[in-house]
Design a protein around this motif. Structure first.
Motif, PDB file in Angstrom:
ATOM      1  N   ARG A 218       0.837  -1.193   0.000  1.00  0.00           N
ATOM      2  CA  ARG A 218       0.000   0.000   0.000  1.00  0.00           C
ATOM      3  C   ARG A 218       0.877   1.250   0.000  1.00  0.00           C
ATOM      4  O   ARG A 218       1.835   1.356   0.767  1.00  0.00           O
ATOM      5  N   SER A 219       0.549   2.184  -0.874  1.00  0.00           N
ATOM      6  CA  SER A 219       1.279   3.446  -0.930  1.00  0.00           C
ATOM      7  C   SER A 219       0.629   4.460   0.010  1.00  0.00           C
ATOM      8  O   SER A 219      -0.408   4.179   0.620  1.00  0.00           O
ATOM      9  N   VAL A 220       1.218   5.643   0.117  1.00  0.00           N
ATOM     10  CA  VAL A 220       0.652   6.683   0.984  1.00  0.00           C
ATOM     11  C   VAL A 220      -0.677   7.189   0.442  1.00  0.00           C
ATOM     12  O   VAL A 220      -1.478   7.772   1.186  1.00  0.00           O
ATOM     13  N   THR A 221      -0.932   6.948  -0.854  1.00  0.00           N
ATOM     14  CA  THR A 221      -2.213   7.352  -1.435  1.00  0.00           C
ATOM     15  C   THR A 221      -3.261   6.247  -1.303  1.00  0.00           C
ATOM     16  O   THR A 221      -4.363   6.375  -1.831  1.00  0.00           O
ATOM     17  N   LEU A 222      -2.883   5.150  -0.610  1.00  0.00           N
ATOM     18  CA  LEU A 222      -3.733   3.980  -0.369  1.00  0.00           C
ATOM     19  C   LEU A 222      -3.947   3.125  -1.621  1.00  0.00           C
ATOM     20  O   LEU A 222      -4.804   2.236  -1.625  1.00  0.00           O
ATOM     21  N   SER A 223      -3.170   3.366  -2.672  1.00  0.00           N
ATOM     22  CA  SER A 223      -3.241   2.508  -3.849  1.00  0.00           C
ATOM     23  C   SER A 223      -2.548   1.178  -3.558  1.00  0.00           C
ATOM     24  O   SER A 223      -1.638   1.109  -2.736  1.00  0.00           O
ATOM     25  N   GLU A 224      -2.982   0.116  -4.248  1.00  0.00           N
ATOM     26  CA  GLU A 224      -2.439  -1.229  -4.035  1.00  0.00           C
ATOM     27  C   GLU A 224      -1.484  -1.602  -5.161  1.00  0.00           C
ATOM     28  O   GLU A 224      -1.739  -1.299  -6.329  1.00  0.00           O
ATOM     29  N   HIS A 225      -0.394  -2.313  -4.799  1.00  0.00           N
ATOM     30  CA  HIS A 225       0.608  -2.674  -5.794  1.00  0.00           C
ATOM     31  C   HIS A 225       1.155  -4.063  -5.496  1.00  0.00           C
ATOM     32  O   HIS A 225       1.208  -4.489  -4.339  1.00  0.00           O
ATOM     33  N   ARG A 226       1.595  -4.754  -6.541  1.00  0.00           N
ATOM     34  CA  ARG A 226       2.116  -6.109  -6.368  1.00  0.00           C
ATOM     35  C   ARG A 226       3.509  -6.126  -5.768  1.00  0.00           C
ATOM     36  O   ARG A 226       3.899  -7.106  -5.147  1.00  0.00           O
ATOM     37  N   THR A 227       4.271  -5.073  -5.968  1.00  0.00           N
ATOM     38  CA  THR A 227       5.626  -5.029  -5.434  1.00  0.00           C
ATOM     39  C   THR A 227       5.845  -3.765  -4.616  1.00  0.00           C
ATOM     40  O   THR A 227       5.174  -2.744  -4.823  1.00  0.00           O
ATOM     41  N   GLY A 228       6.824  -3.843  -3.718  1.00  0.00           N
ATOM     42  CA  GLY A 228       7.159  -2.677  -2.903  1.00  0.00           C
ATOM     43  C   GLY A 228       7.735  -1.552  -3.738  1.00  0.00           C
ATOM     44  O   GLY A 228       7.504  -0.371  -3.454  1.00  0.00           O
ATOM     45  N   SER A 229       8.485  -1.901  -4.801  1.00  0.00           N
ATOM     46  CA  SER A 229       9.094  -0.855  -5.625  1.00  0.00           C
ATOM     47  C   SER A 229       8.039  -0.053  -6.367  1.00  0.00           C
ATOM     48  O   SER A 229       8.186   1.172  -6.542  1.00  0.00           O
ATOM     49  N   GLN A 230       6.963  -0.705  -6.801  1.00  0.00           N
ATOM     50  CA  GLN A 230       5.891   0.024  -7.473  1.00  0.00           C
ATOM     51  C   GLN A 230       5.199   0.978  -6.518  1.00  0.00           C
ATOM     52  O   GLN A 230       4.891   2.123  -6.876  1.00  0.00           O
ATOM     53  N   ALA A 231       4.952   0.532  -5.290  1.00  0.00           N
ATOM     54  CA  ALA A 231       4.330   1.402  -4.299  1.00  0.00           C
ATOM     55  C   ALA A 231       5.269   2.544  -3.906  1.00  0.00           C
ATOM     56  O   ALA A 231       4.834   3.675  -3.671  1.00  0.00           O
ATOM     57  N   ALA A 232       6.574   2.263  -3.843  1.00  0.00           N
ATOM     58  CA  ALA A 232       7.558   3.290  -3.496  1.00  0.00           C
ATOM     59  C   ALA A 232       7.594   4.391  -4.551  1.00  0.00           C
ATOM     60  O   ALA A 232       7.773   5.573  -4.221  1.00  0.00           O
ATOM     61  N   GLY A 381       4.142   1.185 -16.738  1.00  0.00           N
ATOM     62  CA  GLY A 381       3.829   0.378 -15.558  1.00  0.00           C
ATOM     63  C   GLY A 381       5.034  -0.077 -14.780  1.00  0.00           C
ATOM     64  O   GLY A 381       4.902  -0.592 -13.672  1.00  0.00           O
ATOM     65  N   PHE A 382       6.250   0.090 -15.341  1.00  0.00           N
ATOM     66  CA  PHE A 382       7.443  -0.387 -14.653  1.00  0.00           C
ATOM     67  C   PHE A 382       8.297   0.771 -14.151  1.00  0.00           C
ATOM     68  O   PHE A 382       8.343   1.843 -14.757  1.00  0.00           O
ATOM     69  N   THR A 383       8.938   0.541 -13.032  1.00  0.00           N
ATOM     70  CA  THR A 383       9.863   1.516 -12.474  1.00  0.00           C
ATOM     71  C   THR A 383      11.254   1.283 -13.063  1.00  0.00           C
ATOM     72  O   THR A 383      11.480   0.300 -13.781  1.00  0.00           O
ATOM     73  N   GLN A 384      12.199   2.176 -12.734  1.00  0.00           N
ATOM     74  CA  GLN A 384      13.572   1.995 -13.186  1.00  0.00           C
ATOM     75  C   GLN A 384      14.131   0.676 -12.654  1.00  0.00           C
ATOM     76  O   GLN A 384      14.820  -0.067 -13.355  1.00  0.00           O
ATOM     77  N   GLN A 385      13.820   0.376 -11.386  1.00  0.00           N
ATOM     78  CA  GLN A 385      14.282  -0.877 -10.790  1.00  0.00           C
ATOM     79  C   GLN A 385      13.657  -2.077 -11.499  1.00  0.00           C
ATOM     80  O   GLN A 385      14.328  -3.085 -11.752  1.00  0.00           O
ATOM     81  N   ASP A 386      12.359  -1.972 -11.834  1.00  0.00           N
ATOM     82  CA  ASP A 386      11.702  -3.046 -12.574  1.00  0.00           C
ATOM     83  C   ASP A 386      12.389  -3.271 -13.914  1.00  0.00           C
ATOM     84  O   ASP A 386      12.614  -4.414 -14.338  1.00  0.00           O
ATOM     85  N   MET A 387      12.736  -2.180 -14.596  1.00  0.00           N
ATOM     86  CA  MET A 387      13.351  -2.279 -15.917  1.00  0.00           C
ATOM     87  C   MET A 387      14.694  -2.999 -15.846  1.00  0.00           C
ATOM     88  O   MET A 387      15.006  -3.830 -16.709  1.00  0.00           O
ATOM     89  N   LEU A 388      15.465  -2.679 -14.842  1.00  0.00           N
ATOM     90  CA  LEU A 388      16.765  -3.337 -14.689  1.00  0.00           C
ATOM     91  C   LEU A 388      16.593  -4.836 -14.472  1.00  0.00           C
ATOM     92  O   LEU A 388      17.332  -5.652 -15.036  1.00  0.00           O
TER      93      LEU A 388
END
Length: 430
Positions: A218-232, A381-388
């Motif tokens: 869960r992010s600070v906006t209360l959105s749900e994500h499958r990974t911590g990096s996406q929520a971050a 949909g992917f972060t920089q960390q996801d891309m790597l």
């Protein structure tokens, strides 16, 4: 090559039993007591389900039978695997006579770690639980497209739950240790210290229990994500980079509680048991997924999910029995979605325009009848960390990495329409 050498070579290269094989063991072999028939049980299984069966599946069935402590049945599968690969038949041997001893100098034994939790039956041991999986409502062909949601809202036989945007996770809790298992039957690390400690405290009060649920962040906006990096990433965009995402375990139901195997009762009882356990886990790191029981509650659930741009709903047959895997016959669990979600194979990465990015977009394809059918590009949909991580895995295993992609549908040519990366498929987990 003789059968003994063949078996040893296959054991050494096949270390893990896929979830689909566990599902077949539980739903086809155990249900019919074929495991008690020795090699004859394997022969009967292959006669009923083995038309055109592939070699890897037979090998995995043999290894599964060995791991469950039925070496004679395993030999029946080994004989079939040997025949498929070499074209040679092994000498016929009678069933239930210890014949596996003649085939191997060191007959396999039941692994000592098969029983990790002494109170639980074998099918609820960590690493052996096959979860019930939803069937897409639009794919069963029983009702006109677009009418499925209305049917389940009005049906008194079905209850509704919101679909969570996370990864399936089974929790096996004892007062001494907590085990975590993914949908693909892999044993996982604890999601967080807080979740693990809360489960230990609950098990101390309640005794051992097994929960079926989903882990999301869960992010600070209360959105749900499958990974911590996406929520971050959402936290950073919201100006809260110093606040870490919150791992949340959403409880669907319980499979064991108060010394009772709940896979033998109704879904309604499993949900009720999950709600009871949830009372002892009332922290920011847990959620008891709400269950809509009446038509009004179900209509409100669907309206809320659509208004908040959620994935969709899960409809459960409240009196269904527990059947691991996807049950297309009774439709015990059905999923209605507002977006199309597919598991696709990465077939390439497009050239990067930005030197700080390892690629620009992901080229994906769908497996259909043994062939890869290109589905277009996924560029968001992917972060920089996801891309790597995507680039690393694709380079290490070209054509062997699957990702989950969500889109608003398909174009007339069958390509993704606004495809968005969601995460790696569980079978690709390290």
């Amino acid at each position: 090559m003789n059968i003994t050498v063949y078996i040893e070579s296959k054991r050494n290269t096949n270390k893990r039993i896929p979830a689909e094989i566990r599902e077949r063991w539980n739903n086809r072999i155990l249900q019919r007591s074929l495991h008690l028939m020795g090699t004859a049980g394997a022969i009967q299984y292959l006669a009923d389900y083995g038309r055109g069966i592939a070699l890897p599946k037979v090998v995995n069935l043999a290894i599964c039978a060995e791991s469950e402590g039925y070496p004679e049945m395993a030999l029946g599968f080994w004989n079939k695997a040997f025949e498929l690969e070499t074209g040679e038949k092994t000498p016929a041997q009678p069933a239930n006579t210890g014949s596996v001893t003649t085939a191997t100098s060191n007959p396999p034994k039941t692994p000592k770690n098969l029983i990790l939790v002494k109170d639980l039956p074998p099918h609820l041991q960590p690493g052996h639980i096959v979860t019930m999986q939803p069937v897409d409502a639009s794919s069963n062909g029983l009702r006109p497209a677009g009418s499925e949601r209305t049917y389940y809202i009005n049906s008194p036989d079905y209850w509704g739950q919101p679909k969570r945007d996370g990864n399936r996770l089974i929790v096996i809790a004892t007062k001494k240790q907590i085990y975590y298992q993914s949908r693909s039957t892999r044993i996982k690390e604890q999601p967080s210290i807080e979740i693990n400690q809360a489960l230990l405290e609950a098990a101390t009060q309640l005794g051992s229990f097994v929960l079926d649920g989903e882990l999301y962040y869960r992010s600070v906006t209360l959105s749900e994500h499958r990974t911590g990096s996406q929520a971050a990433t959402v936290n950073i965009a919201a100006g809260a980079a110093n606040i870490p995402p919150t791992p949340v375990y959403a409880i669907f139901k319980s499979l064991w509680f108060s010394g009772k195997d709940l896979t033998t009762v109704t879904e309604a009882e499993r949900i009720a048991a999950g709600e009871e356990i949830g009372k002892y886990l009332q922290t920011d790191f847990f959620e008891v997924v709400p269950t809509a029981r009446t038509s009004q509650e179900k209509a409100e659930l669907a309206s809320k999910q659509q208004l908040e741009a959620r994935e969709g709903e899960i409809w459960v047959l409240k009196n269904c029995t527990y059947i691991g895997g996807k049950d297309t016959r009774t439709l015990a669990i059905v999923r209605t979605k507002y977006c199309l979600e597919l598991d696709l194979v990465i077939i390439g990465l497009t050239s990067k325009n930005d030197p700080s990015r390892p690629f620009s977009a992901i080229m994906v394809a769908q497996e259909k009848e043994g062939k890869l059918v290109p589905m277009g590009l996924v560029g968001t949909g992917f972060t920089q960390q996801d891309m790597l991580e995507i680039a690393r895995r694709h380079a290490a295993n070209p054509g062997g990495v699957k990702i989950t992609v969500r889109s608003q549908g398909l174009t007339e040519s069958g390509k993704l329409w606004h495809g968005r990366y969601v995460g790696f498929c569980e079978e690709n987990e390290p």
